[in-house]
Design a protein around this motif. Sequence first.
Motif, PDB file in Angstrom:
ATOM      1  N   MET A   1     -39.946  69.062  80.181  1.00 40.55           N
ATOM      2  CA  MET A   1     -41.297  69.563  79.994  1.00 40.55           C
ATOM      3  C   MET A   1     -42.209  68.466  79.462  1.00 40.55           C
ATOM      4  O   MET A   1     -41.805  67.634  78.654  1.00 40.55           O
ATOM      5  CB  MET A   1     -41.298  70.736  79.020  1.00 40.55           C
ATOM      6  CG  MET A   1     -40.482  71.923  79.505  1.00 40.55           C
ATOM      7  SD  MET A   1     -41.096  72.615  81.061  1.00 40.55           S
ATOM      8  CE  MET A   1     -42.646  73.301  80.507  1.00 40.55           C
ATOM      9  N   ALA A   2     -43.466  68.477  79.931  1.00 41.08           N
ATOM     10  CA  ALA A   2     -44.453  67.505  79.463  1.00 41.08           C
ATOM     11  C   ALA A   2     -44.705  67.687  77.975  1.00 41.08           C
ATOM     12  O   ALA A   2     -44.603  68.792  77.437  1.00 41.08           O
ATOM     13  CB  ALA A   2     -45.750  67.670  80.237  1.00 41.08           C
ATOM     14  N   SER A   3     -45.008  66.595  77.295  1.00 40.13           N
ATOM     15  CA  SER A   3     -45.411  66.700  75.900  1.00 40.13           C
ATOM     16  C   SER A   3     -46.729  67.465  75.822  1.00 40.13           C
ATOM     17  O   SER A   3     -47.474  67.546  76.796  1.00 40.13           O
ATOM     18  CB  SER A   3     -45.561  65.310  75.282  1.00 40.13           C
ATOM     19  OG  SER A   3     -46.511  64.548  76.000  1.00 40.13           O
ATOM     20  N   SER A   4     -47.013  68.024  74.682  1.00 45.05           N
ATOM     21  CA  SER A   4     -48.210  68.844  74.553  1.00 45.05           C
ATOM     22  C   SER A   4     -49.467  68.014  74.761  1.00 45.05           C
ATOM     23  O   SER A   4     -49.549  66.858  74.338  1.00 45.05           O
ATOM     24  CB  SER A   4     -48.247  69.503  73.169  1.00 45.05           C
ATOM     25  OG  SER A   4     -48.270  68.511  72.148  1.00 45.05           O
TER      26      SER A   4
ATOM     27  N   LEU B   1     -40.759  51.946  76.061  1.00 38.85           N
ATOM     28  CA  LEU B   1     -41.950  52.724  76.371  1.00 38.85           C
ATOM     29  C   LEU B   1     -41.523  54.159  76.634  1.00 38.85           C
ATOM     30  O   LEU B   1     -40.602  54.404  77.417  1.00 38.85           O
ATOM     31  CB  LEU B   1     -42.659  52.157  77.612  1.00 38.85           C
ATOM     32  CG  LEU B   1     -43.847  52.952  78.161  1.00 38.85           C
ATOM     33  CD1 LEU B   1     -45.000  52.941  77.153  1.00 38.85           C
ATOM     34  CD2 LEU B   1     -44.306  52.396  79.509  1.00 38.85           C
ATOM     35  N   ALA B   2     -42.161  55.109  75.958  1.00 39.14           N
ATOM     36  CA  ALA B   2     -41.898  56.532  76.179  1.00 39.14           C
ATOM     37  C   ALA B   2     -43.160  57.181  76.721  1.00 39.14           C
ATOM     38  O   ALA B   2     -44.220  57.092  76.101  1.00 39.14           O
ATOM     39  CB  ALA B   2     -41.461  57.199  74.879  1.00 39.14           C
ATOM     40  N   VAL B   3     -43.041  57.809  77.882  1.00 38.11           N
ATOM     41  CA  VAL B   3     -44.175  58.465  78.529  1.00 38.11           C
ATOM     42  C   VAL B   3     -43.955  59.971  78.459  1.00 38.11           C
ATOM     43  O   VAL B   3     -42.992  60.490  79.015  1.00 38.11           O
ATOM     44  CB  VAL B   3     -44.330  58.000  79.992  1.00 38.11           C
ATOM     45  CG1 VAL B   3     -45.503  58.712  80.651  1.00 38.11           C
ATOM     46  CG2 VAL B   3     -44.514  56.489  80.053  1.00 38.11           C
ATOM     47  N   GLY B   4     -44.878  60.667  77.797  1.00 41.70           N
ATOM     48  CA  GLY B   4     -44.717  62.096  77.595  1.00 41.70           C
ATOM     49  C   GLY B   4     -45.230  62.951  78.723  1.00 41.70           C
ATOM     50  O   GLY B   4     -44.855  64.119  78.849  1.00 41.70           O
ATOM     51  N   THR B   5     -46.109  62.386  79.575  1.00 34.71           N
ATOM     52  CA  THR B   5     -46.661  63.159  80.686  1.00 34.71           C
ATOM     53  C   THR B   5     -46.892  62.251  81.880  1.00 34.71           C
ATOM     54  O   THR B   5     -47.853  61.474  81.902  1.00 34.71           O
ATOM     55  CB  THR B   5     -47.992  63.839  80.301  1.00 34.71           C
ATOM     56  OG1 THR B   5     -47.825  64.602  79.111  1.00 34.71           O
ATOM     57  CG2 THR B   5     -48.459  64.762  81.412  1.00 34.71           C
TER      58      THR B   5
ATOM     59  N   VAL C   1     -35.458  56.187  82.775  1.00 35.60           N
ATOM     60  CA  VAL C   1     -34.874  57.524  82.736  1.00 35.60           C
ATOM     61  C   VAL C   1     -35.995  58.521  82.993  1.00 35.60           C
ATOM     62  O   VAL C   1     -36.966  58.598  82.227  1.00 35.60           O
ATOM     63  CB  VAL C   1     -34.207  57.809  81.377  1.00 35.60           C
ATOM     64  CG1 VAL C   1     -33.632  59.229  81.364  1.00 35.60           C
ATOM     65  CG2 VAL C   1     -33.109  56.791  81.098  1.00 35.60           C
ATOM     66  N   LEU C   2     -35.880  59.280  84.082  1.00 34.93           N
ATOM     67  CA  LEU C   2     -36.921  60.213  84.502  1.00 34.93           C
ATOM     68  C   LEU C   2     -36.397  61.635  84.427  1.00 34.93           C
ATOM     69  O   LEU C   2     -35.329  61.947  84.974  1.00 34.93           O
ATOM     70  CB  LEU C   2     -37.348  59.921  85.944  1.00 34.93           C
ATOM     71  CG  LEU C   2     -37.997  58.557  86.180  1.00 34.93           C
ATOM     72  CD1 LEU C   2     -37.979  58.208  87.647  1.00 34.93           C
ATOM     73  CD2 LEU C   2     -39.412  58.571  85.663  1.00 34.93           C
ATOM     74  N   SER C   3     -37.146  62.489  83.728  1.00 34.66           N
ATOM     75  CA  SER C   3     -36.764  63.890  83.605  1.00 34.66           C
ATOM     76  C   SER C   3     -38.029  64.735  83.664  1.00 34.66           C
ATOM     77  O   SER C   3     -38.805  64.774  82.702  1.00 34.66           O
ATOM     78  CB  SER C   3     -36.018  64.133  82.287  1.00 34.66           C
ATOM     79  OG  SER C   3     -35.696  65.497  82.135  1.00 34.66           O
ATOM     80  N   GLY C   4     -38.251  65.408  84.791  1.00 29.72           N
ATOM     81  CA  GLY C   4     -39.438  66.231  84.930  1.00 29.72           C
ATOM     82  C   GLY C   4     -40.702  65.432  84.702  1.00 29.72           C
ATOM     83  O   GLY C   4     -40.992  64.478  85.410  1.00 29.72           O
ATOM     84  N   ALA C   5     -41.456  65.812  83.667  1.00 26.95           N
ATOM     85  CA  ALA C   5     -42.737  65.166  83.397  1.00 26.95           C
ATOM     86  C   ALA C   5     -42.620  63.973  82.455  1.00 26.95           C
ATOM     87  O   ALA C   5     -43.636  63.394  82.071  1.00 26.95           O
ATOM     88  CB  ALA C   5     -43.700  66.181  82.792  1.00 26.95           C
TER      89      ALA C   5
END
Length: 414
Positions: free
Chosen positions: A217-220, A179-183, A161-165
Amino acid sequence: MSALSKYASRATGFYWQRNSLFFAAIVGLSQPILAFEQTDIPMTPAKWLAKGDVSFQHDQAKQPILVVNKGYAELKNTDFSNGTIEFDTKFVGERITGITFRQHDDAADALYFRPSADCAVSEECIQYMPTAHHLFEWDLYGQYQTRAPINTDGWNHIKLVLSGARMNVFVNGAHVPTLAVGTLVGGFPDGSIRLHGPASYAHLSIAPNVVDGLPAMASSDAAKDDPRYVRHWLASKPFVMPSRMDATLQENTGIDPIYSSLPKQTASWKPVALDPGGLVNLTRWYGDAQIGQAITGIWLKTTINADRDQIKHVEIGWTREVWVFVNGKLAFQSKNLYGIKGASKEPGGRLSLTNGSFDLPLQKGANQVVVAIDDNFAGGQQHWGWGVEMRLADTDGIRQSGGAVAKANAPNAF
């Protein structure tokens, strides 16, 4: 435009404008484009561009499958941005394989699998990383790898599942992200899709803009506003690092560089934008810069201004061999050679601020910090990512700035 200029322009624009890019995607200012209408993608030659040993077959149930023994198959006429990608895959033993997406030329985002019998407990079973110059940056993004319920003998269902960053990955029906990718840092908000070998693929489906509520939005980035990270680096052009055989390691290793060999001309130095996490990602900017079998090296430099004489403790992460100088004197040197006993730093030869630490002696006024680093992978190879990051224990009595970098790059800096 040179390859370096292309990556410099792309990387700088992408990271400085990330927020505006994905905000535009949210409010509909820039809609993703898909060149096909159907959700289910046939595994037939008409839909795929094959590069390498690729064939189109049928399984025992007469269903079409795509078999990639070597190379990849790219979905034709596709510009995928946000949404859900699902497919079934069957691995070839424990050989590494995966999918790249938002692919442009030789750069992309990638999800890779390292299938093994212990995948359920191995933190290296699946991994996200960017690619640049056709190189997979496994060892620069070790934070994005984890265990997964992989079946090494049969088919596996993979959902991205891809959403923005951001990206969530679900393996074999998992209800929470495996796996969760924040950026995502591949460099593009959209692009083509490639399936890599060796593996078989079936039942590929794509649902544009179906993101299951995943924020765009990318994670901080904790490093972005953390003044302790050493930044504003200037990089030299790559050079051949003199080397010799290390009798203890039984590996070809770099000979200690001579500080006076630093390039003198201002034009020899170029600014390098940081990846998230304060990372100087040399793979993004230079690839492996390999010249035959020679080890490739690069000089980096920056300036730290101190209001008094003092010593700052520094944490450093790097791959593969590194030397740090301050005001012309060696302050630290070490190796992080993947898979080499006695020269591979935790975690597993990958880049992390836990790789090492040292004391940096600073004088009152401007201090030039210089790093020599090489891309010496075990066995004389050069790949899987090279770079460096440094973080000071505190910023009491010191200052970094772009102006300080400009001063370091002045003709009289030496």
